[in-house]
Design an enzyme around this catalytic site. Sequence first.
Site, PDB file in Angstrom:
ATOM      1  N   PHE A 520     -19.815  54.337  -8.617  1.00 17.50           N
ATOM      2  CA  PHE A 520     -20.456  55.566  -8.116  1.00 17.50           C
ATOM      3  C   PHE A 520     -19.397  56.553  -7.650  1.00 17.50           C
ATOM      4  O   PHE A 520     -18.439  56.169  -6.968  1.00 17.50           O
ATOM      5  CB  PHE A 520     -21.356  55.265  -6.918  1.00 17.50           C
ATOM      6  CG  PHE A 520     -22.541  54.392  -7.209  1.00 17.50           C
ATOM      7  CD1 PHE A 520     -23.781  54.939  -7.509  1.00 17.50           C
ATOM      8  CD2 PHE A 520     -22.418  53.004  -7.162  1.00 17.50           C
ATOM      9  CE1 PHE A 520     -24.876  54.129  -7.753  1.00 17.50           C
ATOM     10  CE2 PHE A 520     -23.507  52.184  -7.405  1.00 17.50           C
ATOM     11  CZ  PHE A 520     -24.746  52.747  -7.710  1.00 17.50           C
ATOM     12  N   ASP A 521     -19.588  57.807  -8.008  1.00 20.32           N
ATOM     13  CA  ASP A 521     -18.868  58.860  -7.301  1.00 20.32           C
ATOM     14  C   ASP A 521     -19.496  58.955  -5.909  1.00 20.32           C
ATOM     15  O   ASP A 521     -20.695  58.731  -5.761  1.00 20.32           O
ATOM     16  CB  ASP A 521     -19.018  60.178  -8.056  1.00 20.32           C
ATOM     17  CG  ASP A 521     -18.422  61.339  -7.282  1.00 20.32           C
ATOM     18  OD1 ASP A 521     -17.241  61.269  -6.937  1.00 20.32           O
ATOM     19  OD2 ASP A 521     -19.163  62.309  -7.020  1.00 20.32           O
ATOM     20  N   LYS A 522     -18.697  59.285  -4.888  1.00 23.92           N
ATOM     21  CA  LYS A 522     -19.250  59.322  -3.534  1.00 23.92           C
ATOM     22  C   LYS A 522     -19.976  60.635  -3.238  1.00 23.92           C
ATOM     23  O   LYS A 522     -21.177  60.662  -3.006  1.00 23.92           O
ATOM     24  CB  LYS A 522     -18.159  59.109  -2.474  1.00 23.92           C
ATOM     25  CG  LYS A 522     -18.694  59.165  -1.030  1.00 23.92           C
ATOM     26  CD  LYS A 522     -17.597  59.091   0.006  1.00 23.92           C
ATOM     27  CE  LYS A 522     -16.895  60.405   0.218  1.00 23.92           C
ATOM     28  NZ  LYS A 522     -17.703  61.428   0.942  1.00 23.92           N
TER      29      LYS A 522
END
Length: 838
Positions: A520-522
């Site tokens: 996941f990108d944050k």
Amino acid sequence: MNKIKINLDILLPDVPNEKDACVNRIMSELKDVHGIEGMHIVPEQSHAKAQFCFHYDPSIISVEKVTEIAQQAGAKITKRYRHWVAEVNGIRHQRQTKLIETVLQNEKGILAISASAAGTIAVEYDTHNISLDKIYVLLEKQDLQILNKHKPALPKVVPIAEPPKKSTHEKHEHKEGEDHEHDHAHGGIFGKNTELVFSLACGALIGIGWGLSFIETLPPLIPKILYIVAYFFGGYFTAKEAVQTVAKGGFEIDFLMLVAAIGAAILGSWQEGALLLFLFSLGHALEHYAMEKARKSIAALTELAPKTALLKVEGQTKEVKIEQLKIGDIVVVKPNTKISSDGIVVKGSSSVNQAPITGESIPVDKTAIDNPDVDPKEATKLDAKHRVFAGTINGNDLLEIKVIKEATDSTLSRLVKMVNEAQTQKSPTQQFTDKIERVFVPAVLILVTLLCFSFLVIDEPFSKSFYRAMSVLVAASPCALAISTPSAVLSGVARAARAGVLIKGGRPLEDLGTLTALAFDKTGTLTEGKPKLTKIQPFGTLTEIQLLKIAVAVEGLSDHPIAKAIVRDGKEKLGNEEIPQAHDMEAVLGKGIKAALGDNQIFAGNLTLFESLDEAKPSDDITQAVKKAEAEGHTTMLFRKNKEYIGILAVMDTPRQEAKETLAQLKQIGIRKMVMLTGDNQKVAEAIAGEIGITDPMGSLLPEQKVEAIQKLAQQEGKVAMVGDGVNDAPAMAKSTVGIAMGAAGSDVALETADIALMGDKLLLLPFAIGLSRQSKRIITQNLVISLGVVAVLIPLTILDIATIGPAVAAHEGSTLVVVANALRLLAYKNKQAPAAG
């Protein structure tokens, strides 16, 4: 040696990403240019599009000349090679798609073609060798009626996945040509139900003939005549398709069934031959009906948008077709009507049902933007509460909307087009079954030919050998195998689209369910993407309210994102409290700000500011409090009034409300590794991870390091999905097995770059998508077992004379209907937790 970088979308504007074949073509065009020493593709860190990096010798060629030659080569490729997608009527079953592909693939200039049983054709062609009009003619010769023939093309077509190649030097295209129009679907005197009516008439005649055969006083010729008439009704469409197929050089199951029925008639078995045609035609009609149900589920998307809009001109409204709307036009949307275009709300407020696009079950509040003259090009930067999509449904209030996209480029239009394209992309399982068929069908024909001459080895008449061969022919026909995977993919893609998930074909549909690792990108994916005031810690006798008043007064003078977050959330907490006026704000050493509040000087900033400001250093307790907050993932602002430290405010990009629940569901369904990739420091990453349940937080990553992290994760786990916003995450998505874009509605970049796009900005769609993928994979496996199992049982039974043509065709058609009905179960898939993989 010098270098120059040119954006991909400048040289090849219709190419969606660096994976496209035309990227290699432009490299081939430029490789022999004197002075250009080399070129390669580099991901653009802040854009979705990649860049060409040219290495050139400035003593031989100038940078201007390199740019000019590159642009000329790009224009040449874009102009020559085209990619056209259209919806057609006349494809009645999966086997017909292979014949269409085979016939057109042999035409000069057609580089690749893919047809879907759902009625979508995708063609790649070379305009130097064939025109779009000629392609129309070729398709119409295949008895296909092209829909929306004269409508303008939709932009930015996604290339067909793994198209069949003619040769390594051939090219393809990117611009769609034009869509099509048509009058009436395949049918006859009873319309689309003609085949079903004919089949039932055939069955009725067989039943009557069989009943009359028991009347001894009735001449045997009468039942025979009824069987012959039954041949006409049962064999009409079979014979029609068989003749058409043979005329085009094909050799399909319809022809084989017709031969078997004629053979039965020659042998005097009129009743059995008529029964074969009845069961075959009934199976065909029901298969066509079942597939039509799945097609209609997708076709319903096209009906979401209204046909007209109320255009506001000089204070008056007039009704116009949505195709006439231009960017910047103002349209009026009445209460409880469909919104006609993608746009920005410039007047009014209302709740809008966005379920048709994003799958959200609860209406979303929309309000007018403060500046109605906003440039439509800036729409993607605006808050979602100001933006609306074509096909969504207005609530109880009147809205005025500024158009930001033409009808052919709206989110809904792109969604419909991409769903249609997804149908033409073959999944790994379908590619596998196609390989089986290529070997299986010739082997069956050889076996049947040998069985025709078995009377030479076995002491039996030719008629019996021929009859057995026909039974084997019927038993071994791979109808169920051909339809088993496409029907499931079609149903799965249609069900996902209805829930607000765009799945671009069978490959990502199958791959997603096999994953055990997600990255996941944050920012903006697991978190809200904007800082919030999370901590208020006053010192001494000061109260939280007093500290907030001072902080809001001072930070209100700054336009920094952290200052804006403090002011926004601080005012909300203060309510109706009066806020004092600060003035004379100035930046201090780039580490904070100073402002005057009454007779006092207020300083706000990080620890570095106060350690270098003057002799009034913060105490050890204050320093420890700041560092503790930062270790928890907060960004802190320390406040000082004159020489006295008065408190700490901290902001944080907080996790999405549904993030923890989503990750818990993912863990429950068997996702072992959930990695968070962020440019924030590792302490922030670990703080967020601990709060929401991420297993592997990875902080302080540059964009290229995110790509490396994906590659490493893929090596460890075999397959990995990357979940992000589709913009900054495009390079990492490209390296993942499945790229998943969040909040793709309205985002051209996210729609183009991702394999799967979650149209709504909802993480909870992710477990649903994985569950649907796993269910699709199970159904595909079940269908393969059923289709191959029936063939494996029937072939030996017919060879050994245990089963004859009647039971063989009943089992054959029955298995076809079973696999289609099984696939249609996906249309009713519920949004529930998916069982674990494996």
